[in-house]
Enzyme design. Structure first.
Site, short mmCIF file in Angstrom:
data_model
loop_
_atom_site.label_atom_id
_atom_site.label_comp_id
_atom_site.label_asym_id
_atom_site.label_seq_id
_atom_site.Cartn_x
_atom_site.Cartn_y
_atom_site.Cartn_z
N TYR A 101 2.28 -10.01 -3.14
CA TYR A 101 2.32 -9.91 -1.69
C TYR A 101 1.15 -8.90 -1.04
O TYR A 101 0.22 -8.71 -0.86
CB TYR A 101 3.53 -9.09 -1.13
N ARG A 114 -6.81 -9.41 2.24
CA ARG A 114 -6.91 -9.67 3.99
C ARG A 114 -7.90 -8.39 4.60
O ARG A 114 -8.92 -9.25 5.31
CB ARG A 114 -5.56 -10.09 3.96
N TYR A 132 1.73 1.04 8.42
CA TYR A 132 2.51 1.34 7.48
C TYR A 132 2.11 2.02 6.50
O TYR A 132 0.52 1.99 6.13
CB TYR A 132 3.14 -0.01 5.93
N ARG A 148 2.20 -7.51 16.26
CA ARG A 148 3.92 -7.75 15.79
C ARG A 148 4.34 -9.22 16.83
O ARG A 148 5.09 -9.99 16.99
CB ARG A 148 4.66 -6.68 16.56
N GLU A 195 13.15 -13.59 7.85
CA GLU A 195 12.16 -13.54 8.38
C GLU A 195 12.06 -15.04 9.50
O GLU A 195 12.87 -15.92 9.31
CB GLU A 195 11.07 -13.78 7.95
C1 3EB Z 1 6.91 -7.16 8.32
O1 3EB Z 1 7.28 -6.87 8.86
C2 3EB Z 1 8.02 -8.36 7.09
O2 3EB Z 1 1.87 -9.83 5.61
O3 3EB Z 1 0.78 -11.36 7.71
C3 3EB Z 1 5.78 -10.77 8.68
C4 3EB Z 1 5.05 -10.93 9.21
C5 3EB Z 1 5.98 -9.90 7.53
C6 3EB Z 1 3.76 -11.15 8.67
C7 3EB Z 1 2.02 -10.82 7.02
C8 3EB Z 1 4.26 -9.66 6.46
C9 3EB Z 1 3.11 -10.64 7.97
O4 3EB Z 1 6.49 -6.65 7.63
C10 3EB Z 1 6.50 -9.36 7.13
#
Ligand code: 3EB
Length: 339
Positions: A142, A149, A202, A215, A326
């Site tokens: 990941y 990306r 992050y 989001r 998720e």
């Molecule tokens: C998160 O909130 C959970 O890498 O495109 C959620 C939605 C998550 C999209 C992405 C990853 C992705 O981090 C994981």
């Protein structure tokens, strides 16, 4: 349409709409009117994820009233556009080149398509690839995907931070890296969740390069409607996974996060989409959790709502090894504006 003197009048939007079709027998859905979409469940062409519920097969498709034209190809991608909306799929085999390069190639291909189209704005991405949590050459797959990306966004001079599109990323059972994408001619409004650190911020403990998504995305879809696309949402507060090991609490926390995103969209735009007016896809790491997830989810959206009865549950690995669920959703909301 009223237009400001001297401005170029915008052509009317062909409204974008969505249908989730459930096929229980062998009836064939005509694909003729679809901009595009994806199959889930018991079909040869579907997402490589087991469908936990409902039984049979489900097609999630996007429609437009515009002239859809032919299916087009560009390198490893196929797409269709009516000149205002564009839906496509790119698939890349990562086995030789590695997942980081595969993700970079997939997104570079998407950006080439958008640059040559009338639909430069990415609204929503669906990312699927196998072994998401497997560490290969010292880095979880990941995290390799995130690196590739982000490279591609930067390489195409697109923001990899504020304004990134809505997305989900899930682990499939097998097969290629697969990215479905929906783009449009109008820029969406990116929405964040005040309970969570933006994913593109992050800290490096989650990998050398941050995930590139917002989001949610809110977009004018024509006919006096807006669509809210809520990205894959999980049991994360701040940047930490919470309720590790507890599926009930993770599902509850995820629904609280989705409510916070809906509220955040309403504060930013005045457009509120109620929980029960959305179409949901729930990704579970463990099939045995279906009963608990369904109970918590149906309580949150209302047991007899369309949201509850039309929800789709898929078995998938989640991007963080400590997450069990998720959930993603989208919904259409009349805005009162003249079409
Ligand atoms: C998160 O909130 C959970 O890498 O495109 C959620 C939605 C998550 C999209 C992405 C990853 C992705 O981090 C994981």
């Amino acid at each position: 349409m009223s237009s400001v003197p001297g401005s170029v009048p915008r052509p009317a939007l062909h409204p974008l709409s969505f249908e989730r079709l459930r096929l229980s027998g062998n009836e064939a859905a005509s694909n003729a009117a679809w901009l595009g979409g994806h199959w889930m469940g018991d079909t040869p062409d579907g997402l490589p994820l087991p469908l936990l519920a409902p039984t049979g097969a489900v097609f999630d498709g996007w429609l437009s009233s515009g002239d859809l034209g032919q299916l087009q190809r560009h390198g490893p991608a196929r797409y269709r556009t009516d000149g205002q909306w564009l839906y496509g799929l790119v698939e890349i085999d990562d086995r030789e080149i590695g997942l980081q390069a595969a993700a970079r190639d997939a997104y570079a291909t998407i950006f080439e398509i958008l640059a040559s189209s009338a639909c430069p704005h990415l609204l929503r991405l669906w990312n699927y690839f196998p072994d998401v949590n497997l560490e290969v050459q010292g880095l979880e797959r990941y995290r390799q995907f995130n690196a590739g990306r982000q490279d591609a966004f930067m390489g195409a001079q697109r923001s990899a931070f504020e304004g990134a599109p809505a997305a989900c990323a899930l682990g499939s059972r097998k097969g290629l890296l697969r990215v479905n994408f929906l783009a449009g001619c109008l820029a969406p409004l990116a929405i964040e969740n005040p309970r969570q650190v933006s994913a593109y911020r992050y800290p490096p403990s989650y990998g050398p390069r941050a995930p590139t998504f917002s989001r949610a995305a809110l977009v004018d879809v024509g006919a006096g409607c807006s669509a809210l696309f809520i990205s894959g949402t999980a049991s994360i507060v701040g940047h930490l996974s919470v309720h590790v090991g507890d599926i009930r609490l993770q599902t509850e926390e995820t629904m609280v996060n989705m409510a916070a995103v809906r509220d955040s969209a309403a504060s930013a735009s005045g457009i509120y989409v109620a929980a029960e007016d959305m179409i949901y896809t729930l990704y579970l790491r463990r099939a045995a959790d279906l009963g608990v997830v369904r109970e918590v989810f149906e309580r949150a959206v209302g047991p007899n709502t369309k949201a509850a009865t039309e929800a789709v549950y898929l078995l998938a690995d989640i991007c963080r090894a400590d997450l069990l669920i998720e959930i993603e959703a989208h919904g259409f909301q009349p805005t009162g504006a003249a079409p």
